[in-house]
Scaffold this active site. Structure first.
Site, PDB file in Angstrom:
ATOM      1  N   GLY A  41       7.348 -23.457  -2.996  1.00  0.00           N
ATOM      2  CA  GLY A  41       8.336 -22.805  -3.859  1.00  0.00           C
ATOM      3  C   GLY A  41       9.530 -23.689  -4.148  1.00  0.00           C
ATOM      4  O   GLY A  41      10.025 -23.744  -5.277  1.00  0.00           O
ATOM      5  N   CYS A  42       9.984 -24.418  -3.150  1.00  0.00           N
ATOM      6  CA  CYS A  42      11.160 -25.279  -3.317  1.00  0.00           C
ATOM      7  C   CYS A  42      10.839 -26.475  -4.215  1.00  0.00           C
ATOM      8  O   CYS A  42      11.678 -26.903  -5.001  1.00  0.00           O
ATOM      9  CB  CYS A  42      11.672 -25.735  -1.957  1.00  0.00           C
ATOM     10  SG  CYS A  42      12.210 -24.349  -0.920  1.00  0.00           S
TER      11      CYS A  42
END
Length: 151
Positions: A41-42
């Protein structure tokens, strides 16, 4: 942090080890917090902000992504994924505390302390215009750019 609040007077560390005082950022400013370098996600979030970095610059906005990872990890993360967004380290947690993004999280039935994925948009007067909490990554960077353009 409520709408109208000013940027907290805290410093973070750039990938090159230099201090970045958040109150010295050119305005408008987008400050986003993310849990950890090189996680799915990051990575997607940093890539999305990087793809739009020229658009943010054209709109006059500064974008800084902050996590507790050390500057060396940010440098490797940026190089690995060809990121163009500015990444900064908050190893002591002062920025996370000031923005209220450090707290209890749960994953796979485990409770731990971590960074809430959140984004803050400060207008030309240095005041908080909008905060996005518990961010879902798909489409988020574009939504923030749209908000910057609406200033």
């Amino acid at each position: 942090m409520d709408d109208g609040a000013t940027i907290p007077a805290v410093s973070v560390t750039g990938m090159d080890g230099s201090p970045i005082r958040l109150t010295d950022l050119p305005l408008p400013a987008v400050i986003y917090f993310y849990p950890k370098d090189d996680t799915a996600g990051c990575t997607r979030e940093a890539q999305d902000f990087s793809v739009l970095s020229a658009d943010f610059a054209a709109a006059g906005a500064t974008v800084v992504g902050i996590s507790k990872d050390p500057p060396s990890a940010h440098a490797k993360f940026a190089a690995k994924h060809a990121l163009t967004v500015t990444l900064a380290s908050d190893e002591d947690g002062a920025a996370c505390e000031a923005f209220g993004v450090w707290g209890e999280k749960q994953m796979y039935g485990r409770t731990y302390m971590g960074i809430e994925r959140a984004t803050f948009l400060f207008g030309r007067d240095g005041r908080l215009v909008r905060a996005w909490r518990k961010v879902k990554v798909p489409g988020h960077a574009q939504a923030v750019l749209d908000a910057v353009r609406a200033l």
